[in-house]
Write an enzyme that holds these catalytic residues in place. Structure first.
Site, short mmCIF file in Angstrom:
data_model
loop_
_atom_site.label_atom_id
_atom_site.label_comp_id
_atom_site.label_asym_id
_atom_site.label_seq_id
_atom_site.Cartn_x
_atom_site.Cartn_y
_atom_site.Cartn_z
N THR A 225 0.84 -1.20 0.00
CA THR A 225 0.00 0.00 0.00
C THR A 225 0.87 1.25 0.00
O THR A 225 0.65 2.18 -0.77
CB THR A 225 -0.95 0.00 1.21
OG1 THR A 225 -1.87 -1.09 1.09
CG2 THR A 225 -1.73 1.31 1.29
N GLU A 229 1.20 4.16 -2.83
CA GLU A 229 0.95 5.57 -2.52
C GLU A 229 2.19 6.45 -2.73
O GLU A 229 2.07 7.58 -3.20
CB GLU A 229 0.42 5.72 -1.09
CG GLU A 229 -0.88 4.98 -0.80
CD GLU A 229 -2.01 5.33 -1.73
OE1 GLU A 229 -1.96 6.39 -2.39
OE2 GLU A 229 -2.96 4.53 -1.83
N ASP A 289 -1.46 -7.31 -2.29
CA ASP A 289 -0.02 -7.11 -2.09
C ASP A 289 0.81 -8.23 -2.73
O ASP A 289 1.84 -7.97 -3.36
CB ASP A 289 0.31 -7.02 -0.61
CG ASP A 289 0.04 -5.65 -0.03
OD1 ASP A 289 -0.68 -4.86 -0.67
OD2 ASP A 289 0.54 -5.37 1.09
#
Length: 318
Positions: A225, A229, A289
């Site tokens: 994550t 980002e 993931d």
């Protein structure tokens, strides 16, 4: 190959509550169903910022044009790398949300592996994409951890965690600020593209999806994550361009018809023109993931352009 063009669609303005507004209501926390699909609010936050600041569109277009004309040989690398200090701002209400330094460091370790092609699954990139898979050459160093107790169950995406209600960013022109808190509404994280206000610059990741230990929650428990980002913070768009068969402004990524979830079976073909095999394992898709493992050379060039003279994050390269 996708034509590099800058597309900005009409946006709706959503009024954000001020940090002192007592009527702010905490966002719903995540449910079991929320955890089944990746949720990133970067594009939605970007559209709200465009509506609030009309000059942002012109700045973003200049940044994209700079990236389009950038020669990778112009990148300012020290020993082959850009080094980015990371300030981690932990906002917690419960003991679990007050995540450990061990969990934070595990995230820094993942960023360093993913951005330097040292991730163990890098060898799993399909042969069709082996010619474009990239070692970006950016290293991240934990600068400091700041903590603050807050009596708030979740924060939403109005950037309140970056104001006096939370922790204001520390030296955002030379350090990446990463806020760790409970976001809610199934949002795993979001980031601010370069070109926005320094007062809100940085990345936000929910404490349940940071790093590889502690509160990290399957299927988003491998630190990807934050990789996703930080990719946004470095001016990468979602690989499907946030539109049906849209453009991510990168030439060597296939056209995707939309986001992918879970871990799609390879090869997964796009329904867009030419039916290319989609790069579902790219960090800028929405897969789990364990299904992500690569950036491309085009994405690398776009990211490193920010650190060249005249680039939007040149101050980090000084």
């Amino acid at each position: 190959m996708k034509k590099l063009i800058f597309l900005l669609s009409a946006v709706l303005f959503f009024t954000a509550c001020s940090e002192d507004d007592a009527s702010v209501i905490d966002q719903p926390t995540d449910t079991v169903e929320d955890l089944a699909r990746r949720g990133c609010a970067t594009d939605e936050v970007f559209k709200e910022q465009l509506a609030a600041d009309p000059s942002l569109a012109a700045r973003m277009q200049q940044i994209d044009e700079f990236a389009n004309n950038f020669d990778l040989s112009e990148a300012r690398l020290v020993n082959g790398q850009i080094v980015i200090p990371v300030v981690v701002n932990v906002l917690y209400r419960t003991t679990a949300e007050n995540i450990s330094v061990t969990q934070i460091q595990s995230q820094i370790d993942v960023l360093n592996k993913d951005f330097n092609a040292q991730n163990s699954d890098f060898s799993s990139v399909p042969t069709i994409f082996s010619g474009v898979k990239a070692n970006v050459g950016i290293r991240f160093e934990l600068d400091q951890v700041r903590r603050k107790y807050v009596n708030r169950t979740s924060w939403g995406t109005t950037d309140l965690m970056k104001k006096s209600t939370g922790l204001t960013p520390l030296t955002p022109t030379t350090k990446l600020n990463l806020w760790v808190c409970t976001i809610g509404n199934g949002i795993l994280g979001y980031a601010q593209f370069p070109g926005g206000s320094s007062s809100t610059d940085g990345v936000v990741v929910d404490s349940k999806y940071l790093g590889t230990t502690g509160t990290a929650t399957y299927p988003f428990n491998l630190g990807r994550t934050a990789t996703h980002e930080v990719g946004h913070w470095l001016n990468l768009r979602h690989i499907w361009g946030d539109a049906t068969c849209g453009t991510d402004l990168v030439a060597d990524t296939p056209t995707h018809n939309t986001a992918n979830y879970g871990v799609p079976t390879y090869p997964h073909y796009s329904t867009c023109s030419g039916s290319p095999v989609e790069m579902t394992m790219n960090y800028m898709d929405y897969t789990d993931d364990r299904g992500m493992n690569m950036f491309t050379n085009g994405q690398k060039t776009r990211m490193l352009s920010l650190f060249a003279a005249g680039g939007a994050r040149y101050s980090f390269a000084q």
